[in-house]
Design a protein around this motif. Structure first.
Motif, mmCIF file in Angstrom:
data_model
loop_
_atom_site.group_PDB
_atom_site.id
_atom_site.type_symbol
_atom_site.label_atom_id
_atom_site.label_comp_id
_atom_site.label_asym_id
_atom_site.label_seq_id
_atom_site.Cartn_x
_atom_site.Cartn_y
_atom_site.Cartn_z
ATOM 1 N N HIS A 113 -11.363 -1.412 15.130
ATOM 2 C CA HIS A 113 -10.557 -0.492 14.325
ATOM 3 C C HIS A 113 -10.604 -0.885 12.841
ATOM 4 O O HIS A 113 -10.578 -0.019 11.966
ATOM 5 N N LYS A 114 -10.706 -2.189 12.563
ATOM 6 C CA LYS A 114 -10.806 -2.635 11.169
ATOM 7 C C LYS A 114 -12.167 -2.262 10.589
ATOM 8 O O LYS A 114 -12.262 -1.816 9.440
ATOM 9 N N LEU A 265 -1.459 -3.901 2.081
ATOM 10 C CA LEU A 265 -1.885 -4.679 0.918
ATOM 11 C C LEU A 265 -3.146 -5.494 1.203
ATOM 12 O O LEU A 265 -4.011 -5.637 0.337
ATOM 13 N N GLY A 266 -3.273 -6.022 2.417
ATOM 14 C CA GLY A 266 -4.454 -6.817 2.752
ATOM 15 C C GLY A 266 -5.734 -6.008 2.654
ATOM 16 O O GLY A 266 -6.746 -6.490 2.129
ATOM 17 N N PHE A 267 -5.695 -4.766 3.134
ATOM 18 C CA PHE A 267 -6.865 -3.890 3.075
ATOM 19 C C PHE A 267 -7.273 -3.617 1.634
ATOM 20 O O PHE A 267 -8.459 -3.662 1.278
ATOM 21 N N THR A 268 -6.303 -3.345 0.779
ATOM 22 C CA THR A 268 -6.586 -3.010 -0.616
ATOM 23 C C THR A 268 -7.082 -4.216 -1.394
ATOM 24 O O THR A 268 -7.996 -4.104 -2.225
ATOM 25 N N ALA A 347 -0.557 0.927 -2.126
ATOM 26 C CA ALA A 347 -0.571 -0.162 -1.151
ATOM 27 C C ALA A 347 0.730 -0.958 -1.184
ATOM 28 O O ALA A 347 1.277 -1.317 -0.133
ATOM 29 N N LEU A 348 1.240 -1.223 -2.388
ATOM 30 C CA LEU A 348 2.485 -1.987 -2.499
ATOM 31 C C LEU A 348 3.668 -1.206 -1.945
ATOM 32 O O LEU A 348 4.560 -1.781 -1.311
ATOM 33 N N ILE A 349 3.681 0.107 -2.166
ATOM 34 C CA ILE A 349 4.761 0.946 -1.621
ATOM 35 C C ILE A 349 4.729 0.934 -0.097
ATOM 36 O O ILE A 349 5.757 0.728 0.569
ATOM 37 N N LEU A 350 3.524 1.130 0.470
ATOM 38 C CA LEU A 350 3.390 1.123 1.931
ATOM 39 C C LEU A 350 3.719 -0.249 2.509
ATOM 40 O O LEU A 350 4.333 -0.359 3.576
#
Length: 399
Positions: A113-114, A265-268, A347-350
Motif C-alpha cells: 500500500h505504501k 507528515l512522514g509521506f510528505t 500534511a501538518l493539518i492532517l
C-alpha cells in the motif's frame, strides 16, 4: 524570487494546465520476484473512458526515461520516482531489524500500500505538469493494455562517479545571478534539513512500532498468567486478564498513531526530501550551461581572426541555451516553492487532526477499561460499551 510571479501570485507566462487523465494505483500483487501494480486510468474527455492496466516498477522507470529523453527537461524540477521496493527475504529481514530493533525476530510483511501510494503520487505530479503531462508516452503507459517495450537501462558506475566529481567542482562555481546563487545555497540547506527531518521522523515511528511490540508481548504474558479463573486467585487472575485487554487497546492506539504519522507528515517529508534533490539537479544543469557560456565567451576573446566567426556562433548558442534554461528554471522554482508550502501545510493539518482523533478514541477505550477494573471490586459485571476504536487516517487525496 518575488520577481518571478505576477501580482496574483501566478507564474508569469505559464498557462494553467488541466490534466488529460486521472490515474490511481489500486493494488499490487507479488509474482515471484516481481511486483505487479494495477492502474486505474480515466481519460478526461467526452468519453470519460476508464481502463485498468498492469505495470511493473521497471515500466515506471522506462516511463521516466522516455519523459526525460523526449523533452527538453534541463530547466525542469522533475517529479521524483520512488525507489524500487525490495522483494528479497534478506531485504525484508534487514528492514524489520531496522524498524523493530536488531534483537527482534518478527518480520514486517509486504507493505504494498505504501509503494502504491508513492507511485500514484508520482503519476499525479507528472500528469499535472504543463510539459510532461502532454507526453505521448505517458498516455500509452496509462491506457495501453500491453506494457511498452523497454530496453534495459544500464547503470554505469564510472559515469556516476564522474558526475559526482563534476557536481562537487561545478556546484561551487559562483553564479552570475545573485537570485540563483541564493536559491542554490538555500536548496543545499533545505536538502540536508529535509533529509534529517525525514530520517528522524521515521526513527520516531520505528520507536512507536517497538513500543507496540513490547505492549503486545506484555499483554500476552498477562493473559497466560491470568488463565486460571477459579480458586483463591480468581480475582487477581481476572484483573490480569482485564488489564491485558487495556494493554491491547493501548497497543492498537499506538499502531494507529504510527500508521497516521506515516500517511501524513512522514509521506510528505520523504517526498520532498527526494524533490529537493530534483531541484538541486536542475540548478546543477543550469550551472553547467552558465560555465559553458563563460567558456565560450573566453574562447571568443582569445579566438584568432579566421576562427572568430565560429567562436561567436558557439557563444550565441551557449547564450541562448543559458537564457532558455534560466527562464524555465525561474518559473519552475516559483511553482515548486508554492506547491511545497501548500503540501506541508496540508500534511501538518492532517497530522494534527489524526493525532487529536486517535488520542480521543484511545482515551475512550482506556476509560472503559479502567471502569471495568474498578467495578470488579463491587462485583458488578460491566457490559461492553460500544466504543469507536482508533482508525487509520488516510487522506482522500494524496498530497
Amino acid at each position: 524570487m518575488e520577481t518571478m510571479q505576477d501580482a496574483n501570485g501566478d507564474i508569469a507566462g505559464m498557462e494553467p494546465f488541466e490534466p488529460w487523465y486521472t490515474a490511481q494505483v489500486v493494488g499490487a500483487t507479488k509474482d515471484g520476484d516481481v511486483i505487479k501494480y494495477e492502474l486505474k486510468t480515466k481519460k478526461l474527455d467526452e468519453s470519460n473512458k476508464e481502463v485498468n492496466v498492469i505495470r511493473e516498477y521497471e515500466d515506471f522507470q522506462w516511463l521516466e526515461h522516455c519523459l526525460v529523453t523526449n523533452n527538453d527537461v534541463s530547466g525542469l524540477i522533475l517529479p521524483p520516482l520512488p525507489p524500487k521496493p525490495g522483494v528479497s527475504a534478506s531485504g525484508a529481514e534487514a528492514k524489520s531489524k531496522k524498524q523493530l530493533g536488531s534483537g527482534s525476530k518478527a518480520l514486517i510483511g509486504d507493505e504494498f500500500h505504501k509503494d502504491c501510494r508513492g507511485l500514484e503520487k508520482y503519476l499525479q505530479l507528472v500528469l499535472k505538469h504543463e510539459l510532461l503531462g502532454k507526453e505521448e508516452s505517458l498516455g500509452k503507459f496509462l491506457v495501453d493494455k500491453e506494457a511498452p517495450m523497454r530496453t534495459k537501462l544500464k547503470k554505469n558506475i564510472l559515469s556516476n562517479l564522474s558526475k559526482a566529481v563534476g557536481e562537487a567542482r561545478k556546484g561551487n562555481h559562483k553564479d552570475i545571478d545573485d537570485t540563483f546563487q541564493k536559491e542554490r545555497d538555500n536548496c543545499n540547506d533545505k536538502l540536508t534539513l529535509t533529509k534529517e527531518a525525514s530520517d528522524n521522523f521515521n526513527k520516531m515511528v520505528y520507536i512507536q512500532l517497538r513500543l507496540e511490540g513490547a505492549y503486545s508481548h506484555l499483554s500476552t504474558m498477562l493473559n497466560l498468567g491470568g488463565g486460571v479463573l477459579e480458586g483463591p486467585s480468581a480475582s487477581a487472575n481476572n484483573m490480569l486478564v482485564k488489564f491485558s485487554h487495556a494493554l491491547d487497546d493501548y497497543k492498537h492506539g499506538i499502531t494507529v498513531f504510527s500508521a497516521n504519522d506515516e500517511n501524513t507528515l512522514g509521506f510528505t517529508l520523504d517526498l520532498y526530501a527526494r524533490y529537493q534533490e530534483s531541484e538541486k539537479e536542475m540548478l546543477y544543469r543550469r550551472t553547467c550551461k552558465m560555465i559553458d557560456l563563460e567558456t565560450a565567451t573566453k574562447n571568443l576573446e582569445k579566438a584568432k581572426p579566421q576562427k572568430r566567426d565560429a567562436a561567436e556562433d558557439v557563444k550565441k548558442d551557449a547564450e541562448a541555451a543559458f537564457d532558455k534554461i534560466s527562464d524555465v528554471a525561474k518559473k519552475e522554482i516559483v511553482k515548486y516553492h508554492r506547491e511545497r508550502v501548500l503540501a506541508f501545510q496540508k500534511a501538518l493539518i492532517l497530522y494534527a487532526e489524526a493525532k487529536v482523533k486517535t488520542a480521543r478514541d484511545t482515551y475512550a477505550l482506556l476509560a472503559r477499561d479502567l471502569k471495568k477494573l474498578k467495578e470488579m471490586d463491587s462485583g458488578d459485571s460491566a457490559a461492553d460499551d460500544p466504543q469507536t476504536s482508533p482508525v487509520v487516517y488516510t487522506p482522500s487525496k494524496p498530497f
